[in-house]
Design a protein around this motif. Structure first.
Motif, PDB file in Angstrom:
ATOM      1  N   ALA A   1      36.220  42.791  45.808  1.00 38.09           N
ATOM      2  CA  ALA A   1      36.416  43.122  47.227  1.00 38.09           C
ATOM      3  C   ALA A   1      37.897  43.327  47.526  1.00 38.09           C
ATOM      4  N   GLN A   2      38.741  42.477  46.958  1.00 37.40           N
ATOM      5  CA  GLN A   2      40.178  42.624  47.170  1.00 37.40           C
ATOM      6  C   GLN A   2      40.684  43.946  46.596  1.00 37.40           C
ATOM      7  N   SER A   3      40.199  44.292  45.408  1.00 40.66           N
ATOM      8  CA  SER A   3      40.623  45.556  44.785  1.00 40.66           C
ATOM      9  C   SER A   3      40.085  46.759  45.553  1.00 40.66           C
ATOM     10  N   PHE A   4      38.832  46.656  46.033  1.00 40.01           N
ATOM     11  CA  PHE A   4      38.230  47.785  46.717  1.00 40.01           C
ATOM     12  C   PHE A   4      38.895  48.053  48.063  1.00 40.01           C
ATOM     13  N   SER A   5      39.487  47.026  48.630  1.00 34.99           N
ATOM     14  CA  SER A   5      40.219  47.228  49.885  1.00 34.99           C
ATOM     15  C   SER A   5      41.332  48.249  49.688  1.00 34.99           C
ATOM     16  N   GLY A   6      41.919  48.246  48.502  1.00 34.27           N
ATOM     17  CA  GLY A   6      42.944  49.238  48.198  1.00 34.27           C
ATOM     18  C   GLY A   6      42.379  50.642  48.138  1.00 34.27           C
ATOM     19  N   VAL A   7      41.156  50.769  47.619  1.00 34.23           N
ATOM     20  CA  VAL A   7      40.495  52.078  47.577  1.00 34.23           C
ATOM     21  C   VAL A   7      40.262  52.596  48.988  1.00 34.23           C
ATOM     22  N   VAL A   8      39.814  51.711  49.857  1.00 38.41           N
ATOM     23  CA  VAL A   8      39.550  52.104  51.247  1.00 38.41           C
ATOM     24  C   VAL A   8      40.833  52.572  51.923  1.00 38.41           C
TER      25      VAL A   8
END
Length: 263
Positions: A74-81
């Motif tokens: 989730a923390q990494s995907f926040s960067g994708v968003v």
């Protein structure tokens, strides 16, 4: 099918035990082979039920690491968003168009005819679809990252030399119940002064060997000594279900331990 057929039961019934105190008499306490067979089969069921309990415990302990993985994701995907939201309109359109192409290849393979005649959607529609995928994935990741597992404390340790012995404990406990009943009838109420359950360690070791080779004679002897307590409670060695298991059953049933049936 039970491992304790009449042949095995007859062999176990021949094992003699010696008194630990007083007159060192020896005897074969299990003259009722049918009753012994029933006791062994109860112990066998308890053994496999305990193994299922171990799988249950391992499953919920493993969920803690699963939730940690999801938090990191989730923390990494926040960067994708953030990167997606910061893209220019042209960059989003180009990425959406390429996404549609690779999705079509994944579905249709390298069939050029099918790829050529596939329906084409306006690029604005493709961008909206990709935006929805990103948003839903972000929401999913954040939701999974919020999960907590509340496991009740207080379970006693049930290990010997890094080996889990709860299945052996459950097996031996059932046999102790039969032992106490048999010895009480044949020796009297004070049987434990001369024939404590520990003197039957050879019998229990050979009995458990019919199910597994995981335990040594020393493992059996240690467990049998621990069962001598008058207020022994096998439930103290079992992990209770997580306090919030109802939430998982309702919202995330895929995380609930897949029980294999009754023991």
């Amino acid at each position: 099918m039970s491992a304790f057929g009449l042949e095995i039961v007859s062999e176990l019934a021949e094992i003699r035990v010696k008194a630990s105190r007083g007159i060192r008499q020896s005897l074969q306490p299990f003259d009722d082979k049918l009753a012994l067979q029933e006791a062994l089969q109860r112990a066998e069921r308890a053994y496999f039920k305990a193994l299922e309990q171990l799988r249950f415990e391992a499953h919920y302990k493993n969920l803690r690491s699963v939730f940690e993985e999801q938090r990191r994701f989730a923390q990494s995907f926040s960067g994708v968003v953030r990167a997606w939201n910061q893209m220019t309109e042209l960059a989003q359109k180009d990425l959406a168009s390429e996404f549609e192409w690779f999705s079509a290849v994944d579905e249709l393979g390298q069939n050029e005819e099918l790829l050529a005649v596939r329906p084409h959607q306006p690029v604005e529609v493709l961008v909206a679809k990709l935006d929805r995928i990103v948003r839903v994935m972000h929401k999913t990741a954040d939701k999974c990252a919020e999960a907590e597992l509340v496991i009740p404390a207080g379970k006693k340790k049930d290990r010997l030399d890094q080996k889990t012995t709860s299945a052996l404990r459950a097996f031996a406990y059932e046999l102790k119940l039969h032992w106490d009943e048999v010895m009480r009838k044949s020796i009297g109420l004070d049987f434990a002064k001369r024939f404590a359950f520990s003197v039957a360690h050879e019998f229990v070791f050979k009995a458990i060997a019919s199910l597994t080779t995981d335990y040594t004679k020393l493992d059996v002897a240690r467990i049998m000594r621990s069962l001598q307590s008058a207020n022994y409670d096998p439930n103290k060695f079992r992990l209770a279900p997580p306090d919030n298991i109802g939430v998982f059953k309702y919202l995330r049933p895929q995380l609930v331990f897949p029980a294999r049936g009754k023991g």
